[in-house]
Design an enzyme around this catalytic site. Structure first.
Site, PDB file in Angstrom:
ATOM      1  N   ARG A 198       2.340   0.242   6.203  1.00  0.00           N
ATOM      2  CA  ARG A 198       1.044   0.142   6.869  1.00  0.00           C
ATOM      3  C   ARG A 198       0.943  -1.249   7.492  1.00  0.00           C
ATOM      4  O   ARG A 198       1.736  -2.132   7.168  1.00  0.00           O
ATOM      5  CB  ARG A 198      -0.120   0.378   5.906  1.00  0.00           C
ATOM      6  CG  ARG A 198      -0.274  -0.707   4.859  1.00  0.00           C
ATOM      7  CD  ARG A 198      -1.427  -0.416   3.920  1.00  0.00           C
ATOM      8  NE  ARG A 198      -2.721  -0.567   4.552  1.00  0.00           N
ATOM      9  CZ  ARG A 198      -3.442  -1.699   4.528  1.00  0.00           C
ATOM     10  NH1 ARG A 198      -2.991  -2.784   3.927  1.00  0.00           N
ATOM     11  NH2 ARG A 198      -4.625  -1.757   5.112  1.00  0.00           N
ATOM     12  N   GLU A 240       0.110  -8.138   9.212  1.00  0.00           N
ATOM     13  CA  GLU A 240       1.065  -8.005   8.108  1.00  0.00           C
ATOM     14  C   GLU A 240       1.644  -6.597   8.140  1.00  0.00           C
ATOM     15  O   GLU A 240       0.891  -5.622   8.052  1.00  0.00           O
ATOM     16  CB  GLU A 240       0.359  -8.179   6.762  1.00  0.00           C
ATOM     17  CG  GLU A 240      -0.195  -9.558   6.522  1.00  0.00           C
ATOM     18  CD  GLU A 240      -0.759  -9.738   5.116  1.00  0.00           C
ATOM     19  OE1 GLU A 240      -1.046 -10.872   4.751  1.00  0.00           O
ATOM     20  OE2 GLU A 240      -0.929  -8.728   4.394  1.00  0.00           O
ATOM     21  N   LYS A 292     -12.331 -10.466   8.202  1.00  0.00           N
ATOM     22  CA  LYS A 292     -11.254 -10.569   9.187  1.00  0.00           C
ATOM     23  C   LYS A 292     -11.217 -11.938   9.863  1.00  0.00           C
ATOM     24  O   LYS A 292     -10.431 -12.152  10.794  1.00  0.00           O
ATOM     25  CB  LYS A 292     -11.416  -9.480  10.265  1.00  0.00           C
ATOM     26  CG  LYS A 292     -11.277  -8.060   9.734  1.00  0.00           C
ATOM     27  CD  LYS A 292      -9.891  -7.774   9.250  1.00  0.00           C
ATOM     28  CE  LYS A 292      -9.703  -6.345   8.806  1.00  0.00           C
ATOM     29  NZ  LYS A 292      -8.407  -6.135   8.148  1.00  0.00           N
TER      30      LYS A 292
HETATM   31  C1  HEM Z   1       0.127  -2.246  -4.020  1.00  0.00           C
HETATM   32  C2  HEM Z   1       0.257  -3.336  -3.379  1.00  0.00           C
HETATM   33  C3  HEM Z   1      -0.893  -4.141  -2.816  1.00  0.00           C
HETATM   34  C4  HEM Z   1      -1.190  -5.409  -3.141  1.00  0.00           C
HETATM   35  C5  HEM Z   1      -0.466  -6.286  -4.147  1.00  0.00           C
HETATM   36  C6  HEM Z   1      -2.324  -5.795  -2.326  1.00  0.00           C
HETATM   37  C7  HEM Z   1      -2.908  -7.045  -2.361  1.00  0.00           C
HETATM   38  C8  HEM Z   1      -3.970  -7.435  -1.593  1.00  0.00           C
HETATM   39  C9  HEM Z   1      -4.576  -8.742  -1.623  1.00  0.00           C
HETATM   40  C10 HEM Z   1      -4.147  -9.881  -2.543  1.00  0.00           C
HETATM   41  C11 HEM Z   1      -5.577  -8.763  -0.740  1.00  0.00           C
HETATM   42  C12 HEM Z   1      -6.516  -9.954  -0.444  1.00  0.00           C
HETATM   43  C13 HEM Z   1      -7.694  -9.832  -1.365  1.00  0.00           C
HETATM   44  C14 HEM Z   1      -8.604 -11.037  -1.299  1.00  0.00           C
HETATM   45  O1  HEM Z   1      -8.916 -11.479  -0.180  1.00  0.00           O
HETATM   46  O2  HEM Z   1      -9.007 -11.521  -2.359  1.00  0.00           O
HETATM   47  C15 HEM Z   1      -5.620  -7.460  -0.107  1.00  0.00           C
HETATM   48  C16 HEM Z   1      -6.486  -7.091   0.872  1.00  0.00           C
HETATM   49  C17 HEM Z   1      -6.566  -5.821   1.380  1.00  0.00           C
HETATM   50  N1  HEM Z   1      -5.799  -4.748   1.020  1.00  0.00           N
HETATM   51 FE1  HEM Z   1      -4.291  -4.719  -0.308  1.00  0.00          FE
HETATM   52  N2  HEM Z   1      -2.695  -4.748  -1.531  1.00  0.00           N
HETATM   53  C18 HEM Z   1      -1.844  -3.708  -1.798  1.00  0.00           C
HETATM   54  C19 HEM Z   1      -1.838  -2.492  -1.200  1.00  0.00           C
HETATM   55  C20 HEM Z   1      -2.795  -2.079  -0.307  1.00  0.00           C
HETATM   56  C21 HEM Z   1      -2.820  -0.781   0.310  1.00  0.00           C
HETATM   57  C22 HEM Z   1      -1.769   0.317   0.093  1.00  0.00           C
HETATM   58  C23 HEM Z   1      -3.923  -0.753   1.099  1.00  0.00           C
HETATM   59  C24 HEM Z   1      -4.474   0.350   1.969  1.00  0.00           C
HETATM   60  C25 HEM Z   1      -3.924   1.493   2.156  1.00  0.00           C
HETATM   61  C26 HEM Z   1      -4.570  -2.042   1.001  1.00  0.00           C
HETATM   62  C27 HEM Z   1      -5.698  -2.415   1.695  1.00  0.00           C
HETATM   63  C28 HEM Z   1      -6.210  -3.680   1.758  1.00  0.00           C
HETATM   64  C29 HEM Z   1      -7.299  -4.080   2.626  1.00  0.00           C
HETATM   65  C30 HEM Z   1      -8.047  -3.189   3.625  1.00  0.00           C
HETATM   66  C31 HEM Z   1      -7.511  -5.430   2.401  1.00  0.00           C
HETATM   67  C32 HEM Z   1      -8.553  -6.307   3.094  1.00  0.00           C
HETATM   68  C33 HEM Z   1      -7.856  -7.296   3.938  1.00  0.00           C
HETATM   69  C34 HEM Z   1      -8.391  -7.436   5.298  1.00  0.00           C
HETATM   70  O3  HEM Z   1      -9.157  -6.589   5.749  1.00  0.00           O
HETATM   71  O4  HEM Z   1      -7.952  -8.363   5.971  1.00  0.00           O
HETATM   72  N3  HEM Z   1      -3.861  -2.813   0.152  1.00  0.00           N
HETATM   73  N4  HEM Z   1      -4.629  -6.674  -0.642  1.00  0.00           N
END
Ligand code: HEM
Length: 301
Positions: A198, A240, A292
């Site tokens: 993704r 990313e 964002k």
């Molecule tokens: C399993 C591995 C994953 C890890 C370790 C991970 C880790 C993280 C971390 C550390 C953040 C930043 C949180 C913060 O700002 O405190 C984040 C943001 C986010 N993650 Fe994940 N994530 C994972 C998988 C996913 C998946 C599979 C999705 C969606 C299908 C997802 C959707 C998002 C979204 C929408 C954000 C908000 C960031 C933004 O909008 O810029 N993540 N994730």
């Protein structure tokens, strides 16, 4: 190829909301080598020396899985980039040839004393991707280890050991309509040999890759320098490319992140992207705009 042709532009639709936007990864390759390889590897290696605790954290439970990750990444390097990487195995002694950097690594697979640093850092310093290990136990996913040199405004030391939903807790409305539950279920069901990918995106002032939460006071102030005149050069779309692989022995997951940056000036050379991105930003609700990194830019207009 110029910057814009190789950029992983993240949008298909004219509006954006959080969703499970994962698609099947084909070919099933965790690693992409770009023209920035040498510069980014140099930067990673410097950061691993100067800020080791920002870039690497691990629980002792992760060591076996870290070697699984080494093996998976090595297999991808020699399969998808045979002209850049070779691996020779002799009586348990392995030799990795990195032909881009003209380096040889001699090690004993599974023996951490034979590599310089921990296994994930050892392999991480040959690839542009950051590497996170999610352990799967008690019907949940836990962040048990990470090699993370280019975080997008978060702290690995803070998140280490957290569950999937705890990690995503700061994201407003991420649990609306049980989106967090649905994504967690989806990840837990990923099979070995069927990886997913993704794209995630944000806007940032400057072109720094190492935007850890710990150094926010250094890079965050760049936002104040954005003006109407320089916005195109200073502000970057940060994308990313994330990938998820099931690990066969530990039954955990490798989560890779390859970060790309494109200035708005460069992006605007593609008129279709420019129009679509403008439409998306104009329509984005405030709770997403804030996360964002767009609110401070919007106040200029
Ligand atoms: C399993 C591995 C994953 C890890 C370790 C991970 C880790 C993280 C971390 C550390 C953040 C930043 C949180 C913060 O700002 O405190 C984040 C943001 C986010 N993650 Fe994940 N994530 C994972 C998988 C996913 C998946 C599979 C999705 C969606 C299908 C997802 C959707 C998002 C979204 C929408 C954000 C908000 C960031 C933004 O909008 O810029 N993540 N994730």
């Amino acid at each position: 190829m110029n910057k814009i042709d190789s950029f992983p532009y993240p949008f298909k639709e004219n509006s954006y909301r959080y969703s499970n936007n994962s698609i099947i990864l084909n070919p099933p390759n965790s690693i992409e080598i770009t023209s920035k390889y040498e510069n980014e590897i140099l930067l990673k290696r410097t950061l691993l020396k100067t800020s080791p605790s920002h870039c690497y954290q691990a629980l002792p439970t992760s060591f076996e899985a870290q070697w699984e990750i080494v093996e998976l990444v090595l297999n991808h390097l020699i399969t998808f980039y045979p002209h850049y990487f070779e691996l020779h195995k002799r009586n348990g002694n392995w030799i990795l040839h990195n032909k881009i950097l003209k380096e040889e690594e001699h090690f004993i697979f599974g023996d951490s004393s034979s590599v310089n640093g921990e296994p994930m850092n050892f392999i991480g310093k040959h690839v542009q991707e950051d590497l996170l290990y999610m352990a799967q136990r008690d019907a949940d996913l836990y962040l048990d280890a990470g090699h993370l040199c280019f975080p997008s405004n978060w702290s690995l030391a803070f998140k280490l050991g957290m569950r999937f939903k705890e990690i995503h807790e700061p994201i407003p409305r991420f649990n609306e309509k049980s989106l967090d539950d649905r994504i967690l279920r989806f990840i837990k069901n990923i099979d070995q040999g069927n990886p997913w990918t993704r794209k995630n995106w944000s806007l940032m002032a400057g072109d720094r890759l190492d935007t850890s939460l710990e150094t926010f006071e250094v890079w965050g102030k760049e936002r104040k320098n954005v003006t109407h005149e320089n916005v195109g050069q200073i502000v970057h779309l940060r994308v990313e490319v994330q990938k998820l692989f099931r690990l066969p022995v530990s039954n955990g997951l490798l989560f890779t992140i390859h970060t790309h940056l494109l200035s708005l000036e460069q992006l605007s050379l593609n008129k279709v992207w420019l129009k679509q991105f403008y439409t998306i930003l104009s329509e984005l609700p405030e709770y997403i705009l804030a996360i964002k990194g767009y609110l401070h830019i919007k106040t200029l207009y």
